[in-house]
Motif scaffolding. Sequence first.
Motif, PDB file in Angstrom:
ATOM      1  N   VAL A 103       0.800  -1.232   0.000  1.00  0.00           N
ATOM      2  CA  VAL A 103       0.000   0.000   0.000  1.00  0.00           C
ATOM      3  C   VAL A 103       0.833   1.283   0.000  1.00  0.00           C
ATOM      4  O   VAL A 103       0.323   2.325  -0.390  1.00  0.00           O
ATOM      5  CB  VAL A 103      -1.021   0.023   1.163  1.00  0.00           C
ATOM      6  CG1 VAL A 103      -1.968  -1.155   1.069  1.00  0.00           C
ATOM      7  CG2 VAL A 103      -0.349   0.064   2.510  1.00  0.00           C
ATOM      8  N   GLU A 104       2.091   1.192   0.399  1.00  0.00           N
ATOM      9  CA  GLU A 104       2.927   2.396   0.346  1.00  0.00           C
ATOM     10  C   GLU A 104       3.117   2.847  -1.101  1.00  0.00           C
ATOM     11  O   GLU A 104       3.033   4.031  -1.416  1.00  0.00           O
ATOM     12  CB  GLU A 104       4.280   2.141   1.015  1.00  0.00           C
ATOM     13  CG  GLU A 104       5.082   3.414   1.221  1.00  0.00           C
ATOM     14  CD  GLU A 104       6.345   3.164   2.038  1.00  0.00           C
ATOM     15  OE1 GLU A 104       7.430   3.558   1.556  1.00  0.00           O
ATOM     16  OE2 GLU A 104       6.230   2.595   3.141  1.00  0.00           O
ATOM     17  N   LYS A 105       3.346   1.896  -1.998  1.00  0.00           N
ATOM     18  CA  LYS A 105       3.520   2.204  -3.419  1.00  0.00           C
ATOM     19  C   LYS A 105       2.181   2.245  -4.163  1.00  0.00           C
ATOM     20  O   LYS A 105       2.067   2.888  -5.200  1.00  0.00           O
ATOM     21  CB  LYS A 105       4.412   1.145  -4.080  1.00  0.00           C
ATOM     22  CG  LYS A 105       5.837   1.136  -3.599  1.00  0.00           C
ATOM     23  CD  LYS A 105       6.593   0.008  -4.270  1.00  0.00           C
ATOM     24  CE  LYS A 105       7.889  -0.279  -3.534  1.00  0.00           C
ATOM     25  NZ  LYS A 105       8.392  -1.624  -3.784  1.00  0.00           N
ATOM     26  N   HIS A 106       1.198   1.517  -3.640  1.00  0.00           N
ATOM     27  CA  HIS A 106      -0.102   1.397  -4.319  1.00  0.00           C
ATOM     28  C   HIS A 106      -1.227   1.673  -3.320  1.00  0.00           C
ATOM     29  O   HIS A 106      -1.918   0.757  -2.878  1.00  0.00           O
ATOM     30  CB  HIS A 106      -0.256  -0.005  -4.910  1.00  0.00           C
ATOM     31  CG  HIS A 106       0.879  -0.412  -5.792  1.00  0.00           C
ATOM     32  ND1 HIS A 106       1.025   0.053  -7.079  1.00  0.00           N
ATOM     33  CD2 HIS A 106       1.937  -1.216  -5.559  1.00  0.00           C
ATOM     34  CE1 HIS A 106       2.114  -0.458  -7.604  1.00  0.00           C
ATOM     35  NE2 HIS A 106       2.691  -1.239  -6.703  1.00  0.00           N
ATOM     36  N   PRO A 107      -1.433   2.945  -2.955  1.00  0.00           N
ATOM     37  CA  PRO A 107      -2.407   3.281  -1.908  1.00  0.00           C
ATOM     38  C   PRO A 107      -3.876   3.110  -2.316  1.00  0.00           C
ATOM     39  O   PRO A 107      -4.750   3.136  -1.458  1.00  0.00           O
ATOM     40  CB  PRO A 107      -2.100   4.741  -1.592  1.00  0.00           C
ATOM     41  CG  PRO A 107      -1.463   5.278  -2.835  1.00  0.00           C
ATOM     42  CD  PRO A 107      -0.719   4.129  -3.443  1.00  0.00           C
TER      43      PRO A 107
END
Length: 191
Positions: A103-107
Amino acid sequence: MKKGVFSMALALVFGVATATEPITEEKKEVKTDASTITWKAYKVTGSHTGTVNLKSGTLIFDGDKLTGGEFVADMTSLVSTDMSGEGKGKLEGHLKSDDFFGVEKHPTSKLVFTKVKATGKNAYEVTGDLTIKGITKPVTFDVSVYGSKATANVKIDRTKYDVKYGSGSFFENLGDKTIYDEFDLVVDLEF
């Protein structure tokens, strides 16, 4: 000859008139605070459940007939609802890590309806492009619409979106640590 030209002219006029009639599509914003997305994932030794929040959503209607939709889920809101304490924190952290949804790269994840087919009164078969971790794949599911509410049950194969951690399809000898590839989403929308 004159009759043929006249008939062709009428066909052209009425054809253009019909083709330029406005479409009566209406976009209805989904109430994100009143809508829910519940997930359930399965493993050899049981299952886990939780929720993820809807960031935005729109359903498109032509009169009272569903014709389209677009949704964005806030992956940073992913939580477990079947655990508490330290175990809950560990599971949520792991699900948000690169092993699972990154989720850090793909929130966010996104679903865009590409085909809607009525299958009965208030019932539809929907095909859409689902994007998870930047990977877009088609998914087909059923949607029911009643008044200002819609529900859907969606089965997703996580491995199609590079979520392979603990998958028996990719790793051998996992035993009771195996996590099944498919997970379920139960979506309840208000608009």
